[in-house]
Design a protein around this motif. Structure first.
Motif, PDB file in Angstrom:
ATOM      1  N   SER A 285       0.820  -1.206   0.000  1.00  9.59           N
ATOM      2  CA  SER A 285       0.000   0.000   0.000  1.00  9.59           C
ATOM      3  C   SER A 285       0.855   1.257   0.000  1.00  9.59           C
ATOM      4  CB  SER A 285      -0.921  -0.013   1.232  1.00  9.59           C
ATOM      5  OG  SER A 285      -1.715   1.145   1.278  1.00  9.59           O
ATOM      6  N   ALA A 286       1.950   1.245   0.769  1.00  6.95           N
ATOM      7  CA  ALA A 286       2.826   2.410   0.850  1.00  6.95           C
ATOM      8  C   ALA A 286       3.531   2.666  -0.481  1.00  6.95           C
ATOM      9  CB  ALA A 286       3.849   2.212   1.964  1.00  6.95           C
ATOM     10  N   VAL A 287       3.928   1.604  -1.168  1.00  9.88           N
ATOM     11  CA  VAL A 287       4.570   1.759  -2.477  1.00  9.88           C
ATOM     12  C   VAL A 287       3.597   2.389  -3.468  1.00  9.88           C
ATOM     13  CG1 VAL A 287       5.493   0.507  -4.467  1.00  9.88           C
ATOM     14  CG2 VAL A 287       6.261  -0.064  -2.161  1.00  9.88           C
ATOM     15  N   GLU A 288       2.353   1.933  -3.459  1.00  9.41           N
ATOM     16  CA  GLU A 288       1.357   2.508  -4.368  1.00  9.41           C
ATOM     17  C   GLU A 288       1.134   3.986  -4.062  1.00  9.41           C
ATOM     18  OE1 GLU A 288      -1.959  -0.103  -3.840  1.00  9.41           O
ATOM     19  OE2 GLU A 288      -1.226  -1.547  -5.340  1.00  9.41           O
ATOM     20  N   SER A 289       1.156   4.349  -2.786  1.00 13.25           N
ATOM     21  CA  SER A 289       1.008   5.758  -2.409  1.00 13.25           C
ATOM     22  C   SER A 289       2.209   6.568  -2.879  1.00 13.25           C
ATOM     23  CB  SER A 289       0.863   5.886  -0.887  1.00 13.25           C
ATOM     24  OG  SER A 289      -0.339   5.311  -0.450  1.00 13.25           O
ATOM     25  N   PHE A 290       3.403   5.998  -2.725  1.00 11.90           N
ATOM     26  CA  PHE A 290       4.601   6.703  -3.171  1.00 11.90           C
ATOM     27  C   PHE A 290       4.567   6.941  -4.675  1.00 11.90           C
ATOM     28  CE2 PHE A 290       8.794   6.442  -5.155  1.00 11.90           C
ATOM     29  CZ  PHE A 290       9.387   7.568  -4.614  1.00 11.90           C
ATOM     30  N   MET A 291       4.149   5.938  -5.439  1.00  9.32           N
ATOM     31  CA  MET A 291       4.133   6.078  -6.892  1.00  9.32           C
ATOM     32  C   MET A 291       3.130   7.137  -7.341  1.00  9.32           C
ATOM     33  SD  MET A 291       6.494   4.161  -8.097  1.00  9.32           S
ATOM     34  CE  MET A 291       6.097   4.219  -9.848  1.00  9.32           C
TER      35      MET A 291
ATOM     36  N   GLU B 273      13.398   0.869  -0.779  1.00 12.35           N
ATOM     37  CA  GLU B 273      14.038   0.293   0.407  1.00 12.35           C
ATOM     38  C   GLU B 273      13.795   1.160   1.645  1.00 12.35           C
ATOM     39  OE1 GLU B 273      17.916  -2.138   1.864  1.00 12.35           O
ATOM     40  OE2 GLU B 273      18.015  -1.096  -0.061  1.00 12.35           O
ATOM     41  N   LYS B 274      13.753   2.471   1.486  1.00 15.92           N
ATOM     42  CA  LYS B 274      13.452   3.332   2.627  1.00 15.92           C
ATOM     43  C   LYS B 274      12.076   3.002   3.206  1.00 15.92           C
ATOM     44  CE  LYS B 274      16.160   7.488   1.544  1.00 15.92           C
ATOM     45  NZ  LYS B 274      16.074   8.932   1.188  1.00 15.92           N
ATOM     46  N   ILE B 275      11.095   2.826   2.327  1.00 22.07           N
ATOM     47  CA  ILE B 275       9.736   2.486   2.771  1.00 22.07           C
ATOM     48  C   ILE B 275       9.730   1.134   3.483  1.00 22.07           C
ATOM     49  CG2 ILE B 275       7.429   1.869   1.933  1.00 22.07           C
ATOM     50  CD1 ILE B 275       7.940   3.935  -0.353  1.00 22.07           C
ATOM     51  N   LEU B 276      10.400   0.160   2.873  1.00 20.88           N
ATOM     52  CA  LEU B 276      10.457  -1.182   3.449  1.00 20.88           C
ATOM     53  C   LEU B 276      11.133  -1.162   4.813  1.00 20.88           C
ATOM     54  CD1 LEU B 276      10.077  -4.263   3.149  1.00 20.88           C
ATOM     55  CD2 LEU B 276      12.291  -4.312   1.967  1.00 20.88           C
ATOM     56  N   LYS B 277      12.256  -0.485   4.900  1.00 15.69           N
ATOM     57  CA  LYS B 277      13.003  -0.416   6.160  1.00 15.69           C
ATOM     58  C   LYS B 277      12.178   0.261   7.256  1.00 15.69           C
ATOM     59  CE  LYS B 277      17.362   1.243   8.151  1.00 15.69           C
ATOM     60  NZ  LYS B 277      18.622   1.991   7.880  1.00 15.69           N
TER      61      LYS B 277
END
Length: 397
Positions: free
Chosen positions: A225-231, A283-287
């Motif tokens: 979900s966070a990756v989709e928001s970032f994109m 990677e920042k989001i994942l970390k």
């Protein structure tokens, strides 16, 4: 500018060679080879070149040859890819693939036949060529791994040939466009390709006691979900880029909190700066998410092909010549880049380059299936357009 008489002479030569061009294309179509395993194709290419007394240059892979013009210190390079796809052909044609689960479903058989025909014509008029012409018959455009262009590019640099190349050109047949049309684009044309594999490591346990666990599945869902928001919020919406999650595996039973989650996906970009930004922020989001919820992670990134960028000068040179060759009504500007990829990008990183599209679709003849499909085939009349374009690109210096 090339004189009109030259274009007329080209048309006559191509007309005279039509049966040979089609015969070569159909041979390659019937005998497809995949990846770097293109030995039979290479053998036929070499035999053709040697018959025309064209110099074959030593190369680590594929076939590289040179037609000598007046000035040996400079070159125009022309590239054709030779490899097929792992696909069972469904066309019922006399030239259907005789190799199970192998098929030329992307037009590379046509690309090879076009460059051979152009080589024959250019060799016959070599005394009128201003510079040498470098012919590159390349395997493994479809992979595996990073493909064949990177290897040939390194080879050209080691042999001192790369510095002599003024421009390098490649063509691709597309059924998306009508036969006889030629597409030009300045700037980014095709995307970069990167892949990532992620493992989120939590702590499993009983579904009734979630407070004693670290739920990897839940953490993975938050990451997606966070990756989709970032994109949608972290990048310029006018700069095309895609980050697609293709795999998400987690959990083993309904009443067990998942200890691990495996997530894999692909990133496609049109600029190198956006490519680097997405990879860094991924990677920042994942970390951040993993640290926030007490999980560990492993992340591997497979760096793929770079963005294919058409050089302004090379493309301007090509547009001028193509306009003369096929006429204003048959040339068009490609309005949007594609998220497909091409390892021709490795040449374009080092040499002023332009990659052109050759229309090969014909609804009346039934050539409507697009590439990478088991019923793909193209209008062979497009081959003659491609040969003429290749010759003009070599003759225009």
């Amino acid at each position: 500018m090339i004189l009109k008489e030259v274009f007329k002479a080209l048309d006559i030569q191509i007309q005279f060679m039509k049966e040979e061009i089609i015969s070569n294309r159909r041979y390659f179509h019937m005998h497809p080879e995949i990846g770097f395993d293109t030995l039979n194709t290479e053998k036929r290419v070499r035999e053709f070149l040697e018959k025309e007394e064209i110099e074959v240059i030593s190369s680590k892979i594929g076939v590289v040859a040179r037609i000598k013009g007046k000035d040996h210190s400079r070159m125009i390079a022309l590239r054709a890819d030779m490899d097929a796809l792992s696909l069972q052909e469904e066309n019922e044609v006399p030239y259907k693939s005789v190799c199970p689960n192998k098929m030329h479903a992307c037009g590379h058989d046509g690309h090879t036949a076009m460059l051979l025909a152009a080589a024959k014509i250019l060799q016959s008029i070599r005394s009128n060529l201003s510079v040498d012409v470098l012919l590159i018959f390349q395997p493994a455009e479809e992979g595996p791994n990073l493909g064949g262009a990177r290897i040939i590019m390194n080879d050209l640099e080691e042999q001192g040939l790369a510095d002599k190349i003024l421009y390098i050109f490649g063509l691709h047949l597309f059924n998306d466009f009508e036969t006889g049309k030629v597409g030009i684009r300045y700037g980014s044309l095709m995307s970069s390709t990167d892949e990532f594999d992620i493992k989120i490591i939590g702590k499993g346990g009983h579904a009734g006691q979630p407070h004693t666990t670290v739920d990897a599945l839940s953490i993975g869902a938050k990451f997606v979900s966070a990756v989709e928001s970032f994109m949608s919020r972290g990048k310029n919406p006018l700069d095309p880029a895609v980050c697609s999650i293709g795999i998400f595996h987690s959990g083993s039973a309904k009443n067990i909190v998942a200890e691990t989650a495996v997530i894999s996906g692909t990133i496609r970009c049109q600029t190198e700066s956006t490519r680097e930004s997405i990879l860094e922020n991924l990677e920042k989001i994942l970390k951040g998410i993993c640290e926030g919820f007490g999980a560990d992670y492993q992340m591997e990134v497979l760096r793929g092909l770079p963005v294919l960028i058409n050089d302004e000068n090379a493309t301007g040179y090509a547009e001028n010549l193509v306009q003369q060759a096929v006429g204003d009504k048959n040339i068009f500007h490609i309005m949007e880049p594609t998220m497909g990829a091409e390892d021709f990008a490795f040449y374009a990183q080092k040499i002023p380059a332009s990659f052109l599209w050759i229309g090969s679709g014909n609804k009346e003849k039934g050539f409507i299936n697009l590439a990478h499909q088991p019923r793909f085939d193209f209008d062979e009349a497009a081959l003659f357009t491609g040969v003429k374009v290749l010759c003009c690109l070599a003759m225009g210096v």
